[in-house]
Design an enzyme around this catalytic site. Structure first.
Site, PDB file in Angstrom:
ATOM      1  N   ASP A 139      -7.726  -5.303   0.527  1.00 34.11           N
ATOM      2  CA  ASP A 139      -8.372  -6.114  -0.504  1.00 34.11           C
ATOM      3  C   ASP A 139      -8.100  -7.598  -0.351  1.00 34.11           C
ATOM      4  OD1 ASP A 139      -9.526  -3.961  -2.047  1.00 34.11           O
ATOM      5  OD2 ASP A 139      -7.470  -3.433  -2.582  1.00 34.11           O
ATOM      6  N   HIS A 170       0.865  -1.180   0.000  1.00 42.29           N
ATOM      7  CA  HIS A 170       0.000   0.000   0.000  1.00 42.29           C
ATOM      8  C   HIS A 170       0.896   1.222   0.000  1.00 42.29           C
ATOM      9  CE1 HIS A 170      -3.064   2.907   1.254  1.00 42.29           C
ATOM     10  NE2 HIS A 170      -3.953   2.012   0.874  1.00 42.29           N
TER      11      HIS A 170
END
Lengths: 384, 384
Positions: free
Chosen positions: B320, B269
């Protein structure tokens, strides 16, 4: 020993990202101090009046001014993209019955996307095809919307006319004079791109997630819809119309508006510190189109307003200011001024989406947290 | 003597605006080094499992966790916003017949805007009403799309269930177990906001032109559609499904994928430098929902993949990664994972639009021109 832990960047927030470089681009450039705008290295003063909108589309999307053969090919592609795709055509009557122009355009473009055979392909070839089709269908979307809401029909395109001429024909219902076509063509050239304006930036933020071109231009239209970006040309016209008494009444009206604390729309720009080079051309077109229409009042009032605002606020007119009176003289309804801007800017938006996809990185800025901290959840029954 | 002429800023371009502060916000905060996420000062670890999605909507949109009376009022407003507005309902069958879920959602939300009585009002009261209606209608949009494309109907909502339970009921066609409702409710809470992610940023860029809330969330959905933002949860599921041989085959498959130069989706991320705090909760839900569904294979494969990616790349799973197996166990079709994300994130998008409108400045960054310069227009006939 170097401390290799991650430390949060210490960056002062830049409200509105003013002066923050968000992307590199080879599409257009502004020198705000000198008042210069160029498309792919060509000064807007050289392009305006010398090249057609179609040539500008080729320049922005493909990087070069076209040869005659390239131009012929592009003109044919644009013409084949003109018909309204089925889903948009089917929804148009309901949308036109209850949506204002820019919200209608937002939905219609999204629906157009569903019918595009390349919609799921972000590759260079597919993007190039979609970019042309989007520019080709835009005038039809606006003209069909206008026809649907007024109960009229859309005249068949005239193969002897280009994008500008056919759009005027289809919006006004009559064959435009050659001078009007040339002037409108120049307007389309002047509005076709303008670096990282808000709608173009929105398109790039969208495309940078590797979303598709239709999604990106829907985001652009949604963004252009806002009065701080797209609505200014319409606001200029409404201000001019609100002044009773013609040219003589303008200085007093300007003083009244400014005295009330309101802004006069169509003046000032975040980037230019001198005259917007597009305004130079649009001022000339405002005069000539007023003469052609036999009504120079809007031009004369605009000049008086320009002088009054310069005297009171030292602000230069921007692209929206003289565009208003030009479009009025061309017979374009005031609430279609922003959709007309979108017809032209589609050339730039699509070029920027292609550029973003060709060398992509997700656009994901940081934020500065200014809210409460360290709150503890109180069970629902105990809140009050 | 001070030189008071305007000089262009000298700013190195920041690709993707990484670490550039684009806005101040009081809605959510991330400490990427510590792996902390908070909504309005409440740590996500305290919210997840303790407050409902409805309470989270109140928190994000209105700034406080609701009292029982406030919650009752919000629940009623959400329920009254559940029905599909006429324009979206009319276009739905055609859209569902040919559009993938996220493009469909883009068009449907745009059409929903035409029917909103407050669509032209950006004031605080109207924005608050629209924000609730948008959250309320989102599950219906997704469930109705699913019903339309599968030829089924949408079950009537169960008044004893909240947003999470009714959405599961309407997507899967059967009354969900209480544990599934609680788990999905927690998923909605965990996904509801995340500072300046690309879709939220797109919504703010749009709203900052003073465009309306529906336009801003259409721009957000258009942006979330891109696989670098919204598609990762689906990609995780497809990767898991592509591995034959179950848990034992995972390390080899991970090596093969990484060896081919491809990325494994659901890891890493831009902001977190440690475990994404949402992943901590979703890992637990992946296990419990696998057990509830009687199929723990996806959870076990996910754990094996997490370990393999950590060993090979030192990357942490993001939001996710475990969401994929949770949604799978809840019976949600894989290509609706991103729309489900949007159902939750609508809470954050709308809160950010309200915050932007409450203290607005146009978001208009600069760009760095890297193209050709000083080109001269050659007449069309002489080009070649």
């Amino acid at each position: 020993m170097a401390d290799r832990r991650y430390t949060a960047p210490v960056t002062a927030p830049s409200r509105g990202l003013a002066d923050v470089v968000a992307a590199s681009t080879a599409i257009s450039d502004i020198d705000g101090a000198a008042g210069r705008l160029s498309y792919r290295g060509y000064d807007i003063h050289d392009l305006g009046g010398q090249v057609s909108f179609e040539e500008t589309v080729h320049l922005l999307q493909r990087g070069t001014l076209p040869t005659q053969a390239e131009l012929d090919g592009l003109v044919e592609q644009l013409a084949s993209a003109r018909a309204l795709p089925p889903l948009a055509a089917k929804a148009l009557p309901d949308i036109a019955a209850q949506a204002a122009p820019m919200e209608a355009l937002r939905s219609l473009l999204s629906l157009v996307g569903h019918d595009d055979p390349d919609k799921d392909d972000n590759g260079a070839a597919a993007n190039a095809r979609k970019a042309v089709r989007l520019v080709g269908v835009m005038p039809t979307l606006v003209a069909s919307y206008q026809a649907a809401r007024t109960g009229g029909g859309v005249p068949d395109p005239d193969p002897s006319l280009g994008v500008a001429g056919n759009f005027l024909l289809q919006i006004t219902g009559r064959t435009p004079e050659p001078e009007a076509v040339a002037a409108f063509d120049e307007c389309l050239v002047l509005h076709a791109d303008h670096t990282m304006n808000a709608s173009t930036f929105a398109a790039r933020v969208c495309a940078a997630t590797l979303s598709d071109m239709h999604s990106a231009v829907v985001a652009a239209v949604a963004t252009l819809k806002g009065p701080l970006h797209g609505g200014a040309n319409e606001a200029v016209m409404r201000t001019l119309e609100s002044i009773d008494g013609g040219v003589e009444a303008v200085p007093g009206a300007v003083s009244d508006i400014l005295g009330s604390g309101a802004k006069i729309m169509g003046f000032g720009h975040r980037v230019y510190r001198t005259e917007d080079p597009r305004a130079t051309h649009l001022r000339r077109l405002s005069e000539s189109m007023g003469q052609l229409a036999g009504e120079t009042k809007w031009y004369e009032m605009s000049i008086a307003m320009e002088q009054a605002v310069m005297a009171e606020k030292r602000l230069y007119p921007n692209v929206d200011f003289f565009a208003a009176s030009v479009y009025r003289s061309l017979g374009i309804p005031t609430d279609l001024f922003t959709p007309v801007f979108a017809v032209s800017r589609m050339a730039g938006w699509t070029a920027h989406v292609m550029e973003q996809h060709a060398d992509n990185r997700l656009i994901r800025p940081d934020s500065d947290y200014i809210g409460e901290r360290d709150r503890r959840v109180v069970p629902l029954a105990q809140r009050g």
